[in-house]
Motif scaffolding. Sequence first.
Motif, PDB file in Angstrom:
ATOM      1  N   ALA A 270      -8.872  -2.243  -0.372  1.00 39.11           N
ATOM      2  CA  ALA A 270      -7.692  -2.047  -1.218  1.00 39.11           C
ATOM      3  C   ALA A 270      -6.903  -3.339  -1.333  1.00 39.11           C
ATOM      4  CB  ALA A 270      -6.807  -0.947  -0.643  1.00 39.11           C
ATOM      5  N   ILE A 271      -6.505  -3.686  -2.572  1.00 40.17           N
ATOM      6  CA  ILE A 271      -5.666  -4.855  -2.824  1.00 40.17           C
ATOM      7  C   ILE A 271      -4.449  -4.399  -3.622  1.00 40.17           C
ATOM      8  CG2 ILE A 271      -5.501  -7.123  -3.870  1.00 40.17           C
ATOM      9  CD1 ILE A 271      -8.921  -5.854  -3.223  1.00 40.17           C
ATOM     10  N   PRO A 272      -3.339  -4.100  -2.967  1.00 39.65           N
ATOM     11  CA  PRO A 272      -2.130  -3.727  -3.697  1.00 39.65           C
ATOM     12  C   PRO A 272      -1.490  -4.951  -4.339  1.00 39.65           C
ATOM     13  CG  PRO A 272      -1.673  -3.827  -1.355  1.00 39.65           C
ATOM     14  CD  PRO A 272      -3.152  -4.074  -1.498  1.00 39.65           C
ATOM     15  N   ILE A 273      -0.980  -4.806  -5.548  1.00 40.55           N
ATOM     16  CA  ILE A 273      -0.297  -5.901  -6.241  1.00 40.55           C
ATOM     17  C   ILE A 273       1.190  -5.734  -5.961  1.00 40.55           C
ATOM     18  CG2 ILE A 273      -0.094  -7.166  -8.396  1.00 40.55           C
ATOM     19  CD1 ILE A 273      -2.975  -6.801  -7.332  1.00 40.55           C
ATOM     20  N   ASN A 274       1.590  -6.151  -4.763  1.00 41.76           N
ATOM     21  CA  ASN A 274       2.965  -5.956  -4.309  1.00 41.76           C
ATOM     22  C   ASN A 274       3.929  -6.890  -5.040  1.00 41.76           C
ATOM     23  OD1 ASN A 274       2.066  -4.091  -2.350  1.00 41.76           O
ATOM     24  ND2 ASN A 274       1.581  -5.767  -0.933  1.00 41.76           N
ATOM     25  N   GLY A 275       5.213  -6.574  -4.942  1.00 42.48           N
ATOM     26  CA  GLY A 275       6.229  -7.460  -5.492  1.00 42.48           C
ATOM     27  C   GLY A 275       7.209  -6.757  -6.402  1.00 42.48           C
ATOM     28  N   ILE A 276       8.141  -7.535  -6.913  1.00 41.51           N
ATOM     29  CA  ILE A 276       9.217  -6.994  -7.742  1.00 41.51           C
ATOM     30  C   ILE A 276       8.755  -6.665  -9.144  1.00 41.51           C
ATOM     31  CG2 ILE A 276      10.084  -9.195  -8.649  1.00 41.51           C
ATOM     32  CD1 ILE A 276      12.927  -8.128  -8.096  1.00 41.51           C
TER      33      ILE A 276
ATOM     34  N   PHE B  48     -15.465  -1.726  -8.839  1.00 48.77           N
ATOM     35  CA  PHE B  48     -14.009  -1.879  -8.747  1.00 48.77           C
ATOM     36  C   PHE B  48     -13.334  -0.857  -9.659  1.00 48.77           C
ATOM     37  CE2 PHE B  48     -15.674  -5.099 -11.700  1.00 48.77           C
ATOM     38  CZ  PHE B  48     -14.995  -4.795 -12.870  1.00 48.77           C
ATOM     39  N   GLU B  49     -12.110  -0.502  -9.300  1.00 49.81           N
ATOM     40  CA  GLU B  49     -11.336   0.433 -10.104  1.00 49.81           C
ATOM     41  C   GLU B  49      -9.853   0.192  -9.894  1.00 49.81           C
ATOM     42  OE1 GLU B  49     -11.672   4.533  -9.033  1.00 49.81           O
ATOM     43  OE2 GLU B  49     -11.741   4.121  -6.884  1.00 49.81           O
ATOM     44  N   SER B  50      -9.077   0.606 -10.874  1.00 46.75           N
ATOM     45  CA  SER B  50      -7.628   0.477 -10.815  1.00 46.75           C
ATOM     46  C   SER B  50      -6.993   1.760 -10.296  1.00 46.75           C
ATOM     47  CB  SER B  50      -7.077   0.171 -12.216  1.00 46.75           C
ATOM     48  OG  SER B  50      -5.662   0.231 -12.239  1.00 46.75           O
ATOM     49  N   VAL B  51      -5.946   1.595  -9.501  1.00 46.83           N
ATOM     50  CA  VAL B  51      -5.093   2.706  -9.083  1.00 46.83           C
ATOM     51  C   VAL B  51      -3.733   2.483  -9.732  1.00 46.83           C
ATOM     52  CG1 VAL B  51      -4.029   3.936  -7.162  1.00 46.83           C
ATOM     53  CG2 VAL B  51      -6.321   2.932  -6.896  1.00 46.83           C
TER      54      VAL B  51
ATOM     55  N   LEU C 187      -5.909  -2.571  -6.818  1.00 42.97           N
ATOM     56  CA  LEU C 187      -7.317  -2.769  -7.148  1.00 42.97           C
ATOM     57  C   LEU C 187      -8.155  -2.380  -5.949  1.00 42.97           C
ATOM     58  CD1 LEU C 187      -9.579  -3.922  -9.002  1.00 42.97           C
ATOM     59  CD2 LEU C 187      -9.182  -6.139  -7.899  1.00 42.97           C
ATOM     60  N   ASN C 188      -9.112  -1.495  -6.158  1.00 44.62           N
ATOM     61  CA  ASN C 188     -10.070  -1.125  -5.119  1.00 44.62           C
ATOM     62  C   ASN C 188     -11.403  -1.804  -5.413  1.00 44.62           C
ATOM     63  OD1 ASN C 188      -8.196   0.487  -3.847  1.00 44.62           O
ATOM     64  ND2 ASN C 188      -8.973   2.408  -4.680  1.00 44.62           N
ATOM     65  N   VAL C 189     -11.978  -2.441  -4.395  1.00 43.23           N
ATOM     66  CA  VAL C 189     -13.216  -3.214  -4.563  1.00 43.23           C
ATOM     67  C   VAL C 189     -14.229  -2.791  -3.514  1.00 43.23           C
ATOM     68  CG1 VAL C 189     -14.245  -5.514  -4.475  1.00 43.23           C
ATOM     69  CG2 VAL C 189     -11.998  -5.193  -5.526  1.00 43.23           C
ATOM     70  N   THR C 190     -15.476  -2.583  -3.929  1.00 42.96           N
ATOM     71  CA  THR C 190     -16.574  -2.283  -3.010  1.00 42.96           C
ATOM     72  C   THR C 190     -17.768  -3.151  -3.343  1.00 42.96           C
ATOM     73  OG1 THR C 190     -15.853   0.042  -2.955  1.00 42.96           O
ATOM     74  CG2 THR C 190     -18.015  -0.469  -2.006  1.00 42.96           C
ATOM     75  N   PHE C 191     -18.221  -3.963  -2.388  1.00 38.25           N
ATOM     76  CA  PHE C 191     -19.484  -4.681  -2.551  1.00 38.25           C
ATOM     77  C   PHE C 191     -20.590  -3.759  -2.069  1.00 38.25           C
ATOM     78  CE2 PHE C 191     -22.711  -7.559  -0.556  1.00 38.25           C
ATOM     79  CZ  PHE C 191     -23.263  -8.003  -1.756  1.00 38.25           C
ATOM     80  N   ASN C 192     -21.569  -3.488  -2.928  1.00 39.34           N
ATOM     81  CA  ASN C 192     -22.567  -2.466  -2.646  1.00 39.34           C
ATOM     82  C   ASN C 192     -23.790  -2.971  -1.890  1.00 39.34           C
ATOM     83  OD1 ASN C 192     -21.057  -0.412  -4.072  1.00 39.34           O
ATOM     84  ND2 ASN C 192     -21.688  -1.432  -5.955  1.00 39.34           N
ATOM     85  N   GLY C 193     -23.893  -4.282  -1.723  1.00 39.41           N
ATOM     86  CA  GLY C 193     -24.994  -4.834  -0.943  1.00 39.41           C
ATOM     87  C   GLY C 193     -26.314  -4.934  -1.675  1.00 39.41           C
TER      88      GLY C 193
END
Length: 416
Positions: A181-187, A213-216, A201-207
């Motif tokens: 999970a990568i939250p886009i924090n800030g004002i 990837f998908e947006s929340v 942004l959620n990211v998964t490397f599948n190997g």
Amino acid sequence: MEFKKDLDLVGKIAAHSVMSGKYKDKDGNIKEILPVGPGNSLDFDQFREDIGAFGGGSGGSTDPNHPTAGADYYAGSLADGEITERYLLYQRDESVAEQTGSQTVTLLRDVGTKFNMDGDGATFLIHLQKTAMTKGAKGDVTDIELNYDPTNVAKDGYFTTTSPYPIYIKASDLATKKTLAIPINGIGESLSGKNVKAPQLNVTFNGNGTMTFESVTGYDNDGYSTGATGANYEVIVDVIATFSVQSAVAQIPASVNLFSGSATHEIALAGSSDFLENLMDGIEIHLGPYFIGTWTNASGIQTVKVSRSTFDIPSQIKIDKSLFIIGYKLKINRKPFTGQADYISTNQGTYESNVSDCGGYFVTIGKNSIDLETDLYVGYDGNGNKIYAGSLANGINIPDSSKMSLPCTQINTYKD
């Protein structure tokens, strides 16, 4: 018996005794781990911080000026050239509508099953898709760029984030094949501050050579239960690339010429490092006033010129340092040419012709070079379809599928 008691005592003392250890921190300084506390145990907290290890899924950055955001961490200064070896893994097709749902893409390079074959990890360039909300009703949908500012000061026209940007994810985190999970924090845009959730942004490397990837959805609104007013935000992934970290490199000052003359297609950048890390804030490409084509026919050597302004192409194009990714293709905006054949100058042998471009013009980033693709065709389009009879207004014949190019006249560094 006394001897046994003495041995037991020695054993207990030895069990609680630890020798100190020396190590080199991430800056090359020699430091020492010392035993602490009643248990006489080693202090590994300082050790972890000094070598920047044990990041796991949280990124692992210990720079207090650049806090982590989930798996996103501050890998180094792009401006100072600390980020290198960026190779393109994925680039969004701008001709297709932006997607916010789950997407699985095939990576353009082999990074191994544990993302351990190409650099220190993956870097992401993104933007946000903003949907205006008025009393619960959706309004205009627009794109908004990020403004990375650890001090979290709003900037007009941008979404201000304290999450390190560009996004950097360690190879060791990607190798877990878990969703990161990568939250886009800030004002953000500082709309209301009342009912706020960071987009993510959620990211998964599948190997297996793919990444998902998908947006929340995030939002900033007034919180009214009967219908909120504000905005919703989705994360759009534009680029994924590899990256490696290195020490800072000296930057070529602004306004230094890297190329001067007249050239098309591959153009070497004098003084540039392989991965363009030393080119200040970016490069500025200067384009000539005409597309030019020269060929020989029964009438002799003929030169045809088509004005650059006919296509609404600017005379200068700036490419930001964040886009210096090997293989990245920057599209130059232009409009289709629909003009009629027009005689310009008999004496100089220059004409504007009824021509068609071949689908788009691009600048592709290469190792210490760029490839300027600005070809158009007289006689046939890029798909082999005949679009002009092959003669100018004065009757001079032009060979079928004759190519013309817009030359570059100068490339220099710039500073914002």
